[in-house]
Design a protein around this motif. Structure first.
Motif, PDB file in Angstrom:
ATOM      1  N   GLY A 151       0.828  -1.192   0.000  1.00 34.77           N
ATOM      2  CA  GLY A 151       0.000   0.000   0.000  1.00 34.77           C
ATOM      3  C   GLY A 151       0.865   1.245   0.000  1.00 34.77           C
ATOM      4  N   ARG A 152       0.240   2.380   0.270  1.00 32.48           N
ATOM      5  CA  ARG A 152       0.953   3.653   0.168  1.00 32.48           C
ATOM      6  C   ARG A 152       1.219   4.336   1.498  1.00 32.48           C
ATOM      7  NH1 ARG A 152      -1.769   6.411  -5.259  1.00 32.48           N
ATOM      8  NH2 ARG A 152      -0.881   4.902  -6.736  1.00 32.48           N
ATOM      9  N   VAL A 153       0.822   3.704   2.596  1.00 34.73           N
ATOM     10  CA  VAL A 153       0.958   4.361   3.897  1.00 34.73           C
ATOM     11  C   VAL A 153       1.780   3.531   4.872  1.00 34.73           C
ATOM     12  CG1 VAL A 153      -0.307   5.227   5.913  1.00 34.73           C
ATOM     13  CG2 VAL A 153      -1.210   5.619   3.607  1.00 34.73           C
ATOM     14  N   ARG A 154       1.504   2.228   4.964  1.00 32.13           N
ATOM     15  CA  ARG A 154       2.158   1.383   5.951  1.00 32.13           C
ATOM     16  C   ARG A 154       3.647   1.203   5.630  1.00 32.13           C
ATOM     17  NH1 ARG A 154      -1.696  -1.548   8.949  1.00 32.13           N
ATOM     18  NH2 ARG A 154      -3.465  -0.115   9.210  1.00 32.13           N
ATOM     19  N   PRO A 155       4.524   1.217   6.663  1.00 31.48           N
ATOM     20  CA  PRO A 155       5.958   1.069   6.414  1.00 31.48           C
ATOM     21  C   PRO A 155       6.364  -0.350   6.040  1.00 31.48           C
ATOM     22  CG  PRO A 155       5.509   1.211   8.771  1.00 31.48           C
ATOM     23  CD  PRO A 155       4.212   1.490   8.076  1.00 31.48           C
ATOM     24  N   ALA A 156       5.537  -1.342   6.382  1.00 36.18           N
ATOM     25  CA  ALA A 156       5.876  -2.740   6.084  1.00 36.18           C
ATOM     26  C   ALA A 156       4.615  -3.482   5.693  1.00 36.18           C
ATOM     27  CB  ALA A 156       6.526  -3.405   7.302  1.00 36.18           C
ATOM     28  N   ASN A 157       4.805  -4.612   5.020  1.00 39.39           N
ATOM     29  CA  ASN A 157       3.681  -5.445   4.592  1.00 39.39           C
ATOM     30  C   ASN A 157       3.527  -6.604   5.567  1.00 39.39           C
ATOM     31  OD1 ASN A 157       1.653  -6.746   3.266  1.00 39.39           O
ATOM     32  ND2 ASN A 157       2.753  -7.016   1.328  1.00 39.39           N
ATOM     33  N   GLN A 158       2.380  -6.659   6.254  1.00 42.92           N
ATOM     34  CA  GLN A 158       2.110  -7.744   7.195  1.00 42.92           C
ATOM     35  C   GLN A 158       1.133  -8.767   6.626  1.00 42.92           C
ATOM     36  OE1 GLN A 158       0.937  -5.403  10.778  1.00 42.92           O
ATOM     37  NE2 GLN A 158       2.870  -6.105  11.647  1.00 42.92           N
ATOM     38  N   ASP A 159       0.778  -8.602   5.348  1.00 43.83           N
ATOM     39  CA  ASP A 159      -0.094  -9.572   4.672  1.00 43.83           C
ATOM     40  C   ASP A 159       0.736 -10.695   4.046  1.00 43.83           C
ATOM     41  OD1 ASP A 159      -2.173  -7.894   5.245  1.00 43.83           O
ATOM     42  OD2 ASP A 159      -2.720  -7.480   3.162  1.00 43.83           O
ATOM     43  N   THR A 160       0.078 -11.831   3.846  1.00 42.42           N
ATOM     44  CA  THR A 160       0.654 -12.919   3.060  1.00 42.42           C
ATOM     45  C   THR A 160      -0.431 -13.461   2.141  1.00 42.42           C
ATOM     46  OG1 THR A 160       2.200 -13.541   4.811  1.00 42.42           O
ATOM     47  CG2 THR A 160       1.761 -15.189   3.115  1.00 42.42           C
ATOM     48  N   ALA A 161      -0.083 -13.622   0.869  1.00 42.72           N
ATOM     49  CA  ALA A 161      -1.021 -14.188  -0.108  1.00 42.72           C
ATOM     50  C   ALA A 161      -0.343 -15.348  -0.817  1.00 42.72           C
ATOM     51  CB  ALA A 161      -1.452 -13.128  -1.115  1.00 42.72           C
ATOM     52  N   TYR A 162      -1.128 -16.403  -1.087  1.00 45.68           N
ATOM     53  CA  TYR A 162      -0.567 -17.595  -1.733  1.00 45.68           C
ATOM     54  C   TYR A 162      -1.614 -18.205  -2.658  1.00 45.68           C
ATOM     55  CZ  TYR A 162       1.292 -22.272  -2.474  1.00 45.68           C
ATOM     56  OH  TYR A 162       1.743 -23.429  -3.054  1.00 45.68           O
ATOM     57  N   ALA A 163      -1.165 -18.683  -3.818  1.00 48.03           N
ATOM     58  CA  ALA A 163      -2.054 -19.400  -4.733  1.00 48.03           C
ATOM     59  C   ALA A 163      -1.288 -20.538  -5.369  1.00 48.03           C
ATOM     60  CB  ALA A 163      -2.591 -18.461  -5.809  1.00 48.03           C
ATOM     61  N   GLY A 164      -1.875 -21.732  -5.340  1.00 47.62           N
ATOM     62  CA  GLY A 164      -1.287 -22.909  -5.960  1.00 47.62           C
ATOM     63  C   GLY A 164      -2.362 -23.744  -6.612  1.00 47.62           C
ATOM     64  N   THR A 165      -1.981 -24.919  -7.084  1.00 48.43           N
ATOM     65  CA  THR A 165      -2.924 -25.761  -7.814  1.00 48.43           C
ATOM     66  C   THR A 165      -4.078 -26.240  -6.941  1.00 48.43           C
ATOM     67  OG1 THR A 165      -1.539 -27.684  -7.342  1.00 48.43           O
ATOM     68  CG2 THR A 165      -1.190 -26.562  -9.452  1.00 48.43           C
ATOM     69  N   ARG A 166      -3.843 -26.343  -5.628  1.00 45.63           N
ATOM     70  CA  ARG A 166      -4.909 -26.813  -4.724  1.00 45.63           C
ATOM     71  C   ARG A 166      -5.236 -25.817  -3.624  1.00 45.63           C
ATOM     72  NH1 ARG A 166      -2.048 -31.848  -5.345  1.00 45.63           N
ATOM     73  NH2 ARG A 166      -3.292 -33.317  -6.569  1.00 45.63           N
ATOM     74  N   LEU A 167      -4.282 -24.979  -3.233  1.00 47.37           N
ATOM     75  CA  LEU A 167      -4.475 -24.105  -2.079  1.00 47.37           C
ATOM     76  C   LEU A 167      -4.461 -22.641  -2.482  1.00 47.37           C
ATOM     77  CD1 LEU A 167      -4.645 -23.833   1.076  1.00 47.37           C
ATOM     78  CD2 LEU A 167      -2.136 -23.600   1.022  1.00 47.37           C
ATOM     79  N   LEU A 168      -5.452 -21.885  -1.981  1.00 47.95           N
ATOM     80  CA  LEU A 168      -5.512 -20.437  -2.108  1.00 47.95           C
ATOM     81  C   LEU A 168      -5.618 -19.872  -0.696  1.00 47.95           C
ATOM     82  CD1 LEU A 168      -8.387 -20.333  -4.771  1.00 47.95           C
ATOM     83  CD2 LEU A 168      -5.929 -20.429  -5.257  1.00 47.95           C
ATOM     84  N   ALA A 169      -4.838 -18.835  -0.374  1.00 49.86           N
ATOM     85  CA  ALA A 169      -4.863 -18.338   1.004  1.00 49.86           C
ATOM     86  C   ALA A 169      -4.478 -16.872   1.072  1.00 49.86           C
ATOM     87  CB  ALA A 169      -3.925 -19.157   1.891  1.00 49.86           C
ATOM     88  N   VAL A 170      -5.123 -16.157   1.998  1.00 51.91           N
ATOM     89  CA  VAL A 170      -4.757 -14.790   2.351  1.00 51.91           C
ATOM     90  C   VAL A 170      -4.779 -14.690   3.872  1.00 51.91           C
ATOM     91  CG1 VAL A 170      -5.577 -12.398   2.408  1.00 51.91           C
ATOM     92  CG2 VAL A 170      -5.512 -13.624   0.250  1.00 51.91           C
ATOM     93  N   ALA A 171      -3.708 -14.101   4.441  1.00 49.75           N
ATOM     94  CA  ALA A 171      -3.633 -13.865   5.879  1.00 49.75           C
ATOM     95  C   ALA A 171      -3.199 -12.430   6.104  1.00 49.75           C
ATOM     96  CB  ALA A 171      -2.648 -14.833   6.542  1.00 49.75           C
ATOM     97  N   ASP A 172      -3.821 -11.773   7.050  1.00 51.89           N
ATOM     98  CA  ASP A 172      -3.542 -10.366   7.361  1.00 51.89           C
ATOM     99  C   ASP A 172      -3.042 -10.300   8.805  1.00 51.89           C
ATOM    100  OD1 ASP A 172      -3.514  -7.661   7.860  1.00 51.89           O
ATOM    101  OD2 ASP A 172      -5.578  -7.293   7.232  1.00 51.89           O
ATOM    102  N   GLY A 173      -1.729 -10.148   8.957  1.00 54.00           N
ATOM    103  CA  GLY A 173      -1.144 -10.109  10.289  1.00 54.00           C
ATOM    104  C   GLY A 173      -1.296  -8.759  10.947  1.00 54.00           C
ATOM    105  N   PHE A 174      -1.233  -8.748  12.277  1.00 56.24           N
ATOM    106  CA  PHE A 174      -1.319  -7.491  13.023  1.00 56.24           C
ATOM    107  C   PHE A 174      -0.463  -7.605  14.274  1.00 56.24           C
ATOM    108  CE2 PHE A 174      -4.908 -10.183  14.213  1.00 56.24           C
ATOM    109  CZ  PHE A 174      -4.816 -10.218  15.600  1.00 56.24           C
ATOM    110  N   GLY A 175      -0.072  -6.453  14.798  1.00 52.16           N
ATOM    111  CA  GLY A 175       0.745  -6.427  16.000  1.00 52.16           C
ATOM    112  C   GLY A 175       2.230  -6.413  15.698  1.00 52.16           C
TER     113      GLY A 175
END
Length: 358
Positions: free
Chosen positions: A142-166
């Motif tokens: 994004g344009r404001v946060r100093p670091a990225n705490q999200d993780t996104a993954y896509a594969g042949t069987r697994l799709l996932a998004v996680a949004d970390g905090f703290g």
């Protein structure tokens, strides 16, 4: 206090009606008039100090009839109070805007009803030709946060998004997704997929606890596991999963957040939720509650979107549907969604996974 049966009479004061006469004239019940008095929406012109009888001026009939008409439209009382306080031109614009919202919401419910009818009426899928996913994932700071705490993954069987905090949000979201990645290389038996996913999520929870060195650290998790004809969904937090089917966009997760609970209780509208001071507070995260688990039948042509709230907080569902519809490949759709979030200010990390059933 309950008021005895009244005779339609006028008081000695000029142009005054008893509550019974006033109710009949404006087509509101005495019970409704008592409620509107308590809510200060329609106060009586006079209350007898000895008997408690309510009396209304004839001049109040116009406002009372407006209240009755707006209630027939289904307008909430809080909004009726605002409309009644406006001059006629502004009140007309507010009513026009309210009815446009009603029609839009009705269209969404109509599409959802059509989706449910088609979903529940579909025959057994045991003999359905096996399908597969075409997918893309991207996570942006994004344009404001100093670091990225999200993780996104896509594969042949697994799709996932996680949004970390703290303090350890990035390691937490990364650990949650990494703990599920073994599912991407395992053959998934359709009859046991929910149990397998539930067990994997327990492992992800322990992985997050291992890296979370403070009570304030945690992560959301929204993931889909593909069997070849179905998708098993696990969800906790306020990241989301959507299904685009035959032009309609359906949210298939339910936010575990403070504002969503207020919406569910009828104490907050979806429009008010966007500006609520507690809109980022979660009721559940991966280490603090039980996730939702469910199974979805997949149809050829379906498009799934998983995203963090960095997208949904600043880009409307109407715009999300437009972008998902306009871009034919998952890669183009993901990039368009991330760009839209950043063009809206990019106040948060934004992660998107788009997968097509082909």
């Amino acid at each position: 206090m309950a008021e005895p049966e009244e005779v339609e009479v006028r008081m000695n004061d000029t142009d005054m009606l008893t509550i019974g006469a006033f109710a009949r004239a404006c087509r509101l019940s005495p019970k409704a008039l008592r409620l509107y008095d308590e809510l200060e929406l329609l106060r009586p012109a006079r209350v007898d100090p000895d008997t408690g009888y309510r009396y209304y001026a004839v001049a109040q009939l116009e406002r009372a009839r407006l209240v009755a008409w707006l209630r027939r439209l289904g307008m909430p009382l809080a909004r009726i109070r605002e409309v009644c306080a406006m001059p006629p031109t502004a009140a007309a614009e507010e009513i026009r805007a309210y009815w446009a919202d009603v029609e839009a919401q009705t269209a969404v419910r109509r599409d959802l009803a059509a989706f449910l009818v088609a979903h529940l009426s579909s025959p057994s899928r045991k003999d359905t030709t096996m399908l597969e996913l075409r997918y893309s994932a991207h996570s942006d700071p994004g344009r404001v946060r100093p670091a990225n705490q999200d993780t996104a993954y896509a594969g042949t069987r697994l799709l996932a998004v996680a949004d970390g905090f703290g303090p350890a949000g990035a390691p937490a979201s990364g650990a949650a997704v990494e703990a599920l990645r073994f599912l991407d290389t395992e053959e998934v038996p359709a009859g046991n997929v929910l149990n397998l996913l539930e067990e994997a999520v327990r492992g992800a929870t322990e992985a997050v606890r291992d890296v979370a060195d403070a009570d304030e650290t945690g992560t959301t998790l929204t993931a889909l596991l593909w069997t070849g004809s179905q998708l098993a969904l696990v969800h906790i937090g306020d990241s989301r999963a959507y299904l685009l089917r035959e032009g309609g966009l359906f949210q298939i997760t339910h936010d575990h957040s403070v504002v969503q609970s207020l919406i569910d209780e009828g104490r907050l509208t979806p429009e008010e939720a966007g500006a609520h001071p507690q809109r980022t507070l979660l009721l559940k995260a991966l280490t603090t509650g039980a996730p939702d688990l469910k199974l979805h039948d997949a149809h050829r042509g379906d498009r799934y979107l998983l995203c963090s709230d960095g997208l949904t907080a600043v880009v409307s569902e109407h715009r999300i549907r437009e972008l998902l519809t306009a871009h034919p490949s998952p890669e183009e759709a993901v990039q368009a969604l991330v760009d839209a979030a950043n063009e809206a200010g990019g106040p948060d990390n934004v992660s998107c996974v788009v997968a097509d059933v082909v």
